[in-house]
Design a protein around this motif. Structure first.
Motif, PDB file in Angstrom:
ATOM      1  N   MET A   1      26.689  -7.351 -29.314  1.00 12.65           N
ATOM      2  CA  MET A   1      26.072  -8.217 -28.297  1.00 12.65           C
ATOM      3  C   MET A   1      25.288  -9.337 -28.990  1.00 12.65           C
ATOM      4  O   MET A   1      24.501  -9.047 -29.885  1.00 12.65           O
ATOM      5  CB  MET A   1      25.130  -7.386 -27.415  1.00 12.65           C
ATOM      6  CG  MET A   1      24.494  -8.165 -26.286  1.00 12.65           C
ATOM      7  SD  MET A   1      25.708  -8.898 -25.138  1.00 12.65           S
ATOM      8  CE  MET A   1      26.590  -7.428 -24.613  1.00 12.65           C
ATOM      9  N   THR A   4      20.702 -13.558 -29.150  1.00 10.01           N
ATOM     10  CA  THR A   4      19.879 -14.299 -28.194  1.00 10.01           C
ATOM     11  C   THR A   4      19.927 -13.669 -26.812  1.00 10.01           C
ATOM     12  O   THR A   4      18.925 -13.651 -26.100  1.00 10.01           O
ATOM     13  CB  THR A   4      20.346 -15.761 -28.111  1.00 10.01           C
ATOM     14  OG1 THR A   4      21.747 -15.804 -27.814  1.00 10.01           O
ATOM     15  CG2 THR A   4      20.094 -16.486 -29.420  1.00 10.01           C
ATOM     16  N   ILE A   5      21.081 -13.127 -26.418  1.00 11.09           N
ATOM     17  CA  ILE A   5      21.201 -12.488 -25.105  1.00 11.09           C
ATOM     18  C   ILE A   5      20.405 -11.190 -25.083  1.00 11.09           C
ATOM     19  O   ILE A   5      19.704 -10.883 -24.121  1.00 11.09           O
ATOM     20  CB  ILE A   5      22.681 -12.243 -24.765  1.00 11.09           C
ATOM     21  CG1 ILE A   5      23.431 -13.570 -24.692  1.00 11.09           C
ATOM     22  CG2 ILE A   5      22.810 -11.498 -23.452  1.00 11.09           C
ATOM     23  CD1 ILE A   5      24.913 -13.435 -24.429  1.00 11.09           C
ATOM     24  N   ALA A   6      20.520 -10.418 -26.166  1.00 11.29           N
ATOM     25  CA  ALA A   6      19.764  -9.163 -26.249  1.00 11.29           C
ATOM     26  C   ALA A   6      18.267  -9.433 -26.270  1.00 11.29           C
ATOM     27  O   ALA A   6      17.479  -8.707 -25.652  1.00 11.29           O
ATOM     28  CB  ALA A   6      20.188  -8.392 -27.498  1.00 11.29           C
ATOM     29  N   ALA A   8      16.726 -12.010 -24.911  1.00 13.24           N
ATOM     30  CA  ALA A   8      16.312 -12.431 -23.569  1.00 13.24           C
ATOM     31  C   ALA A   8      16.143 -11.221 -22.655  1.00 13.24           C
ATOM     32  O   ALA A   8      15.171 -11.134 -21.889  1.00 13.24           O
ATOM     33  CB  ALA A   8      17.335 -13.402 -22.987  1.00 13.24           C
ATOM     34  N   LEU A   9      17.077 -10.274 -22.723  1.00 15.25           N
ATOM     35  CA  LEU A   9      16.947  -9.064 -21.916  1.00 15.25           C
ATOM     36  C   LEU A   9      15.704  -8.294 -22.337  1.00 15.25           C
ATOM     37  O   LEU A   9      14.962  -7.769 -21.497  1.00 15.25           O
ATOM     38  CB  LEU A   9      18.187  -8.185 -22.058  1.00 15.25           C
ATOM     39  CG  LEU A   9      18.163  -6.898 -21.222  1.00 15.25           C
ATOM     40  CD1 LEU A   9      19.551  -6.591 -20.673  1.00 15.25           C
ATOM     41  CD2 LEU A   9      17.662  -5.698 -22.033  1.00 15.25           C
ATOM     42  N   GLY A  44      14.976  -6.881 -28.885  1.00 10.00           N
ATOM     43  CA  GLY A  44      16.304  -7.478 -28.963  1.00 10.00           C
ATOM     44  C   GLY A  44      17.179  -6.900 -30.039  1.00 10.00           C
ATOM     45  O   GLY A  44      18.200  -7.510 -30.412  1.00 10.00           O
ATOM     46  N   TRP A  47      21.284  -3.041 -27.472  1.00  8.18           N
ATOM     47  CA  TRP A  47      21.740  -3.374 -26.124  1.00  8.18           C
ATOM     48  C   TRP A  47      21.906  -2.076 -25.345  1.00  8.18           C
ATOM     49  O   TRP A  47      22.497  -1.126 -25.850  1.00  8.18           O
ATOM     50  CB  TRP A  47      23.066  -4.129 -26.164  1.00  8.18           C
ATOM     51  CG  TRP A  47      23.525  -4.609 -24.820  1.00  8.18           C
ATOM     52  CD1 TRP A  47      24.450  -4.026 -24.012  1.00  8.18           C
ATOM     53  CD2 TRP A  47      23.058  -5.759 -24.122  1.00  8.18           C
ATOM     54  NE1 TRP A  47      24.593  -4.734 -22.854  1.00  8.18           N
ATOM     55  CE2 TRP A  47      23.754  -5.816 -22.892  1.00  8.18           C
ATOM     56  CE3 TRP A  47      22.125  -6.749 -24.420  1.00  8.18           C
ATOM     57  CZ2 TRP A  47      23.537  -6.813 -21.961  1.00  8.18           C
ATOM     58  CZ3 TRP A  47      21.912  -7.752 -23.484  1.00  8.18           C
ATOM     59  CH2 TRP A  47      22.613  -7.784 -22.275  1.00  8.18           C
ATOM     60  N   LEU A  68      19.178  -8.085 -16.387  1.00  8.31           N
ATOM     61  CA  LEU A  68      20.283  -8.766 -17.076  1.00  8.31           C
ATOM     62  C   LEU A  68      20.231 -10.276 -16.912  1.00  8.31           C
ATOM     63  O   LEU A  68      20.448 -11.027 -17.867  1.00  8.31           O
ATOM     64  CB  LEU A  68      21.623  -8.247 -16.552  1.00  8.31           C
ATOM     65  CG  LEU A  68      22.031  -6.838 -16.985  1.00  8.31           C
ATOM     66  CD1 LEU A  68      23.261  -6.385 -16.230  1.00  8.31           C
ATOM     67  CD2 LEU A  68      22.292  -6.793 -18.493  1.00  8.31           C
ATOM     68  N   ASP A  69      19.942 -10.737 -15.709  1.00 11.19           N
ATOM     69  CA  ASP A  69      20.085 -12.162 -15.399  1.00 11.19           C
ATOM     70  C   ASP A  69      18.784 -12.871 -15.076  1.00 11.19           C
ATOM     71  O   ASP A  69      18.772 -14.089 -14.899  1.00 11.19           O
ATOM     72  CB  ASP A  69      21.043 -12.345 -14.212  1.00 11.19           C
ATOM     73  CG  ASP A  69      22.407 -11.750 -14.484  1.00 11.19           C
ATOM     74  OD1 ASP A  69      22.875 -11.874 -15.630  1.00 11.19           O
ATOM     75  OD2 ASP A  69      22.999 -11.163 -13.563  1.00 11.19           O
TER      76      ASP A  69
END
Length: 394
Positions: A1, A4-6, A8-9, A44, A47, A68-69
């Motif tokens: 994953m 940056t996405i992890a 942010a979550l 982060g 995941w 998630l969003d």
């Protein structure tokens, strides 16, 4: 994953945990997820599986989707009006027959739309934009010669106003289409100042896509293409481009470029009185607002300290548009957060909300700022929590 996405979550999980006033140990007890796993998720480094995500969301009193969003968009009349704007612009070059008011009356109607935009009256603007756009598409289609150029200028301003609604309320695809329509209308008008204004607005699409380098090049290209700055409108248009380029360079952490563009903006804005030029506020006061924005984007502690100190000596005058004044206090709050002063930031955001509540509530940077403030105060500051819930940052 992707990291940056992890990350942010993880930030959303940590924010939700503090909003619920829970320690990691308490989340562990409510979810069965180990403390070490919670720490790794918040940092982060990991995941979550679907099972872990559901358990954690239940424990911190939110939903898996919001972890998630991010929080859902606020309920608003604006979102209900968006489909009507989409329908109208779908056939912009094939308008149906219908009445068209004389150009002076259309100019007055467009002036009201511009005023609604700069005063952050987005709900009313969203509801009134579709019929105005439809009529302006007919006006451009039917007019000839100088009247067609005049109608095209009015259309560009109305489209820009509608774009403010789409962009502020996260309808990015629609915003991109409206920006292209503004550029189309500006080209029909063959008006260099208006074309520069369209380039200024186009930067939104680069900000939204995270394409700062191409965006900065587009602004510099627009400056290079401008004719001799022989009128107030052209001087103001060039100043606006430099102000926006300074913010873009600041966000890219290109300090020398950001400061160079600010010097250019200051020199040009000093030659014109502060007012709206083709929908953009330009003048010495607007330069001061952007000076703070650039300091925040660069993030240098010394610059931030100086900017916050300057805010104690200067405030945007009340005759500046509400959108610009509220943005100043949003950026002041961001500076205060970066300096570890969440209580001061809350005061700044309260001022911004008083000036332009619709602008503040839908501002993505405000939500990120408030989420950071929740984490800094561990959810224990009632004023911060009230602001965060109002803006749906938690």
């Amino acid at each position: 994953m992707p990291g940056t996405i992890a990350l942010a979550l993880g930030k959303r999980l940590e924010t939700a945990r503090h909003a619920a006033k829970l320690t990691r140990r308490q989340v562990h007890e409510a979810s069965g997820v180990s403390v070490s796993m919670i720490r790794k998720l918040e940092d982060g480094e990991r995941w979550p599986s679907d099972t872990v995500l559901v358990a954690l969301a239940r424990a911190v009193q939110t939903s898996p989707e919001e972890l998630l969003d991010g929080p859902r968009r606020s309920d608003s009349r604006v979102h209900q009006a968006i489909p009507a704007i989409q329908r109208v612009i779908a056939a912009y070059d094939l308008p149906e027959d219908g009445p068209v008011r004389p150009l002076p009356e259309l100019a007055a109607a467009v002036g009201r739309a511009v005023e609604q935009r700069v005063q952050s009256q987005y709900a009313r603007l969203a509801e009134e934009a579709p019929p105005l756009l439809e009529e302006l598409f007919r006006a451009v289609d039917q007019a000839r010669g100088a009247d067609r150029a005049h109608a095209a200028r009015l259309l560009a301003q109305a489209v820009r106003s509608a774009d403010a609604v789409a962009y502020k309320y996260q309808h990015r695809d629609l915003s991109g289409r409206l920006v292209e329509l503004m550029r189309w209308a500006a080209s029909l008008a063959a008006d260099p100042a208006l074309e520069a204004a369209a380039a200024y607005v186009r930067m939104e699409t680069f900000f939204a896509a995270g394409q700062l380098g191409p965006g900065l090049r587009s602004l510099r290209t627009a400056v290079d293409r401008m004719p001799t700055l022989g009128t107030e409108r052209l001087v103001a248009a060039a100043a606006a481009l430099h102000m926006r380029a300074a913010v873009a360079a600041g966000r890219m952490r290109q300090a020398d470029d950001a400061r160079l563009h600010m010097r250019e903006a200051e020199a040009l804005a000093g030659r014109v009185p502060e007012r709206l030029y083709d929908g953009t506020a330009v003048g010495p006061d607007s330069v001061e607002v952007h000076r703070l924005a650039v300091a925040v984007e660069l993030g240098d502690p010394g610059d931030l300290q100086e900017a916050v100190a300057a805010a104690a000596r200067w405030a945007p005058p009340r005759d500046l548009p509400a959108e610009r004044r509220s943005h100043y206090y949003i950026d002041l709050g961001r500076a205060q957060v970066q300096l570890g002063r969440p209580q001061h930031a809350a005061e700044s955001l309260l001022v911004a909300r008083q000036i332009a509540p619709q602008h503040v509530r839908e501002h993505g940077q405000v939500r990120a700022e408030l989420a950071t403030m929740v984490r800094l105060t561990r959810g224990r500051d009632a004023r911060v929590m009230a602001l965060a819930r109002w803006a749906r940052a938690v």
